[in-house]
Scaffold this active site. Sequence first.
Site, short mmCIF file in Angstrom:
data_model
loop_
_atom_site.label_atom_id
_atom_site.label_comp_id
_atom_site.label_asym_id
_atom_site.label_seq_id
_atom_site.Cartn_x
_atom_site.Cartn_y
_atom_site.Cartn_z
N LYS A 84 -19.29 5.05 2.18
CA LYS A 84 -17.86 5.24 2.50
C LYS A 84 -17.28 6.40 1.71
CE LYS A 84 -13.55 2.52 2.26
NZ LYS A 84 -13.22 2.41 3.69
N SER B 53 0.83 -1.20 0.00
CA SER B 53 0.00 0.00 0.00
C SER B 53 0.87 1.25 0.00
CB SER B 53 -0.92 0.03 1.22
OG SER B 53 -1.63 1.25 1.28
N HIS C 245 -7.37 -4.78 -0.04
CA HIS C 245 -8.23 -3.60 0.12
C HIS C 245 -9.43 -3.94 1.01
CE1 HIS C 245 -6.79 -0.43 -2.90
NE2 HIS C 245 -5.79 -1.26 -2.67
N ARG D 274 -10.47 -7.79 -3.63
CA ARG D 274 -11.28 -7.31 -4.75
C ARG D 274 -11.18 -8.21 -5.99
NH1 ARG D 274 -10.49 -0.71 -4.15
NH2 ARG D 274 -12.27 -0.42 -2.75
N GLU E 256 -7.72 1.43 -7.77
CA GLU E 256 -9.06 1.62 -7.21
C GLU E 256 -10.14 1.72 -8.30
OE1 GLU E 256 -9.01 6.42 -6.38
OE2 GLU E 256 -7.74 5.11 -5.19
N GLN F 233 -0.15 3.92 1.02
CA GLN F 233 -0.54 4.66 2.22
C GLN F 233 0.50 4.54 3.33
OE1 GLN F 233 -4.49 3.38 3.27
NE2 GLN F 233 -5.44 4.37 1.51
#
Length: 428
Positions: free
Chosen positions: A414, A174, A344, A348, A317, A176
């Site tokens: 979300k 990730s 995720h 997915r 995404e 992030q």
Amino acid sequence: MTDAHDTWTAPVAEGPLDADIRVPGSKSITNRAYVLAALASAPTRVRTPLDSRDARLMLGAIYALGAHSQGSIGGYLVHPLGPGRVHPDETVRVELGNAGTVARFTPALAALGTGPALFDGDEAIRRRPIGPLLKALRDLGARIDDDRREAPPFTVHGEGGLRGGRVDLDASASSQFLSALLLAGPSFQQGVTVRLVGGQVPSEPHIAMTVEMLRRFGATVDREGAEFHVAPTRLSCPEYVVEPDLSTAAPFVAAAIATGGTVRIAGWPQRTTQPGDWLRSLAPVLGATAELDAAGLTVTGSGTIPGVELDLHDVGELTPVIAALLCFAEGPSVISGVAHLRGHETDRLTALATELSSLGADVRETEDGLRITPAPLHGGKFHTYDDHRLVMAAAVLGLKVEGVEVENPGTVGKTFPGFAEAWTSMLG
């Protein structure tokens, strides 16, 4: 949130669309802005932010850690983290829900404060990777208890600051992880120098977004290859305006392409770091046109979609919506570069292969993506696994397939509360 047993019948398009759409603010930008505002030296007015579950969880998280906010016209006024707790020995709880940005961006803030903070959320967040980030924070001086789970729940023990300095980070699962360290870096005593190790980091546009926003708040950020350096500094940005969420615009772009119609998306920025901007490049590949002007983006489909091979590593995404759209293509397609989607909101890739195939498509997982062979489609229940992007994918499928019953449509809150109403309105 809607009960998981509820369903929504995705409406069918009666013909080519002709619609005007306005999407809410970017989740990625909103939550980064809230974190930077919490670390700033003076209040920041965040305008046109996303109001969704993830964004409210971020506001709740920084509030728990000492950064108060108040609603104002068109957004929130966010105050910096306070000087410390009145009762520093009491453990505060930081509620994560299933928000990856909250789980990854806020532990560093807790390390800068005083006292223990317990991080936990939905069952799904306990399966999302965070171990490499926790290791990096420990290497930078944080004290974290996770009972070797490398996942929530974990407790960060704030000791009034963080040394910072040099650290190696594996962010292959990730981007992030990297953004979390860079966002907090200006507040570390020595700043932070992050050297990326391990596999390739996904979603380069999100890294560029983090760097650009740091600079807007006054940080000095340097990059040389796989090494990033953020100098210690006092952040400040009196006002920050959040762009529309271009990833959330994906199903509307797909709707124009799928129906051979036209959809105009208001407020599309002329320049942006958002990965969703790649949709402008995708449209011509799928036989459509995309024209950007001062009013926004206009996408017009041709009525036919060719089979394609797409590497979506930097825009993962978008995969659910694009995979659904490619079920209407004239030939087989391959999506690659998105192995990280297994970590995720849900896995997915498995979810898409399962659900799209259950309605008649031939969708198979590969090592790092999906192989999609169009076939006659039929209605049925589309499970969404508490994943907002899967709700959007199901809506795209329902444009041309009667009887697509979307499970738990409320989970799309979300990122886009009111999505179902906007989608139905688009179809007119």
